[in-house]
Design a protein around this motif. Structure first.
Motif, PDB file in Angstrom:
ATOM      1  N   VAL A   9      55.400  68.237  27.140  1.00  0.00           N
ATOM      2  CA  VAL A   9      54.323  67.607  27.906  1.00  0.00           C
ATOM      3  C   VAL A   9      53.107  67.459  27.004  1.00  0.00           C
ATOM      4  CG1 VAL A   9      55.100  68.365  30.162  1.00  0.00           C
ATOM      5  CG2 VAL A   9      53.605  69.844  28.815  1.00  0.00           C
ATOM      6  N   HIS A  10      52.316  66.436  27.265  1.00  0.00           N
ATOM      7  CA  HIS A  10      51.110  66.222  26.469  1.00  0.00           C
ATOM      8  C   HIS A  10      50.155  67.408  26.628  1.00  0.00           C
ATOM      9  CE1 HIS A  10      48.605  65.290  29.958  1.00  0.00           C
ATOM     10  NE2 HIS A  10      49.576  64.495  30.387  1.00  0.00           N
ATOM     11  N   GLY A  11      49.242  67.546  25.688  1.00  0.00           N
ATOM     12  CA  GLY A  11      48.261  68.623  25.739  1.00  0.00           C
ATOM     13  C   GLY A  11      47.290  68.454  26.901  1.00  0.00           C
ATOM     14  N   THR A  12      46.558  69.507  27.172  1.00  0.00           N
ATOM     15  CA  THR A  12      45.555  69.509  28.236  1.00  0.00           C
ATOM     16  C   THR A  12      44.521  68.410  28.003  1.00  0.00           C
ATOM     17  OG1 THR A  12      45.833  71.891  28.546  1.00  0.00           O
ATOM     18  CG2 THR A  12      43.801  70.923  29.382  1.00  0.00           C
ATOM     19  N   THR A  13      44.237  67.665  29.068  1.00  0.00           N
ATOM     20  CA  THR A  13      43.272  66.572  28.970  1.00  0.00           C
ATOM     21  C   THR A  13      41.931  66.970  29.580  1.00  0.00           C
ATOM     22  OG1 THR A  13      43.861  65.612  31.102  1.00  0.00           O
ATOM     23  CG2 THR A  13      45.136  64.865  29.176  1.00  0.00           C
ATOM     24  N   LYS A  14      40.940  66.142  29.312  1.00  0.00           N
ATOM     25  CA  LYS A  14      39.625  66.344  29.941  1.00  0.00           C
ATOM     26  C   LYS A  14      39.759  66.225  31.454  1.00  0.00           C
ATOM     27  CE  LYS A  14      37.088  64.785  25.889  1.00  0.00           C
ATOM     28  NZ  LYS A  14      36.209  63.771  25.299  1.00  0.00           N
ATOM     29  N   ASP A  15      40.607  65.295  31.911  1.00  0.00           N
ATOM     30  CA  ASP A  15      40.843  65.162  33.353  1.00  0.00           C
ATOM     31  C   ASP A  15      41.483  66.425  33.925  1.00  0.00           C
ATOM     32  OD1 ASP A  15      39.731  62.662  33.509  1.00  0.00           O
ATOM     33  OD2 ASP A  15      41.619  61.587  33.763  1.00  0.00           O
ATOM     34  N   ASN A  16      42.427  67.027  33.198  1.00  0.00           N
ATOM     35  CA  ASN A  16      43.041  68.279  33.679  1.00  0.00           C
ATOM     36  C   ASN A  16      41.962  69.329  33.935  1.00  0.00           C
ATOM     37  OD1 ASN A  16      45.765  67.897  31.329  1.00  0.00           O
ATOM     38  ND2 ASN A  16      45.783  67.370  33.490  1.00  0.00           N
ATOM     39  N   ILE A  17      41.059  69.455  33.004  1.00  0.00           N
ATOM     40  CA  ILE A  17      39.986  70.447  33.115  1.00  0.00           C
ATOM     41  C   ILE A  17      39.080  70.138  34.310  1.00  0.00           C
ATOM     42  CG2 ILE A  17      37.906  71.336  31.969  1.00  0.00           C
ATOM     43  CD1 ILE A  17      39.505  70.985  29.291  1.00  0.00           C
ATOM     44  N   GLU A  18      38.876  68.849  34.577  1.00  0.00           N
ATOM     45  CA  GLU A  18      38.018  68.424  35.686  1.00  0.00           C
ATOM     46  C   GLU A  18      38.792  68.265  36.996  1.00  0.00           C
ATOM     47  OE1 GLU A  18      36.064  64.883  34.292  1.00  0.00           O
ATOM     48  OE2 GLU A  18      35.187  65.928  32.578  1.00  0.00           O
ATOM     49  N   HIS A  19      40.065  68.672  37.016  1.00  0.00           N
ATOM     50  CA  HIS A  19      40.925  68.612  38.210  1.00  0.00           C
ATOM     51  C   HIS A  19      41.071  67.187  38.744  1.00  0.00           C
ATOM     52  CE1 HIS A  19      40.943  72.957  38.123  1.00  0.00           C
ATOM     53  NE2 HIS A  19      39.614  72.933  38.066  1.00  0.00           N
ATOM     54  N   LYS A  20      41.304  66.271  37.805  1.00  0.00           N
ATOM     55  CA  LYS A  20      41.552  64.879  38.167  1.00  0.00           C
ATOM     56  C   LYS A  20      42.991  64.526  37.792  1.00  0.00           C
ATOM     57  CE  LYS A  20      36.815  63.286  37.521  1.00  0.00           C
ATOM     58  NZ  LYS A  20      35.946  62.402  36.730  1.00  0.00           N
TER      59      LYS A  20
END
Length: 180
Positions: A9-20
């Protein structure tokens, strides 16, 4: 005929951190996601793969490059995209419920069965062109669940319920085998 797949799976995104839920939006890796992709290269044997396929969305492409660039050919394929959440692309993750969208499409988007159809077509092409090969894939949640449905005979409900994201059981790659 068979093709061995290791799925990343791709790495953690800025959206992941912002719960988007990014969906079909490009998405941007966070610093953590960049580091995860770099560290992954040290956790796996890159040489074991014949080729790398990734989604054509930026977050997957960037993850693949940080892990595999200079070592293996990377091929982008739009069939490996995340589910299209339609009107919910980029919205709060609490609004994106896979269980409710196995057969029913997200408004102006896809459902899990649509993702499965894309992944089945991708698998059929792999069998024709890469028999006996070991393929690395860098992509997203819904395509990974589709691989479980296709290769392990799980129902969508089982795949969703047993998803490593729910059980907090990440690992550096998941093994699947597609057969004719």
């Amino acid at each position: 005929m068979a093709v061995k797949i290791t799925y990343f799976v791709h790495g953690t995104t800025k959206d992941n951190i912002e719960h988007k839920s990014t969906g079909w939006l490009q998405g941007e890796l966070s610093e953590k996601g960049i580091q995860q992709s770099i560290i992954l290269k040290e956790q796996i044997d890159v040489k074991q793969f014949d080729i790398v396929f990734c989604s054509d969305l930026k977050r997957a492409i960037d993850s693949a490059k940080y892990t595999f660039e200079g070592e293996k050919q990377i091929v982008c394929d739009s069939r490996l995209r995340e589910c299209n959440y339609g009107d919910l692309n980029g919205e709060d993750t609490k609004l994106v419920n896979y269980e409710e969208h196995i057969q029913e499409r997200f408004q102006n988007g896809e459902c899990m069965l649509d993702v499965e159809e894309r992944i089945r077509a991708f698998c059929n092409d792999l069998l024709k062109k890469y028999e006996g090969k070991h393929i690395a894939i860098v992509a997203h949640k819904a395509p990974q669940l589709a691989f479980q449905v296709i290769t392990e005979g799980k129902t969508w409900e089982e795949a969703i319920e047993q998803d490593w994201r729910k059980t907090k059981s990440w690992q550096p790659g998941w093994e699947y085998e597609i057969k004719e």
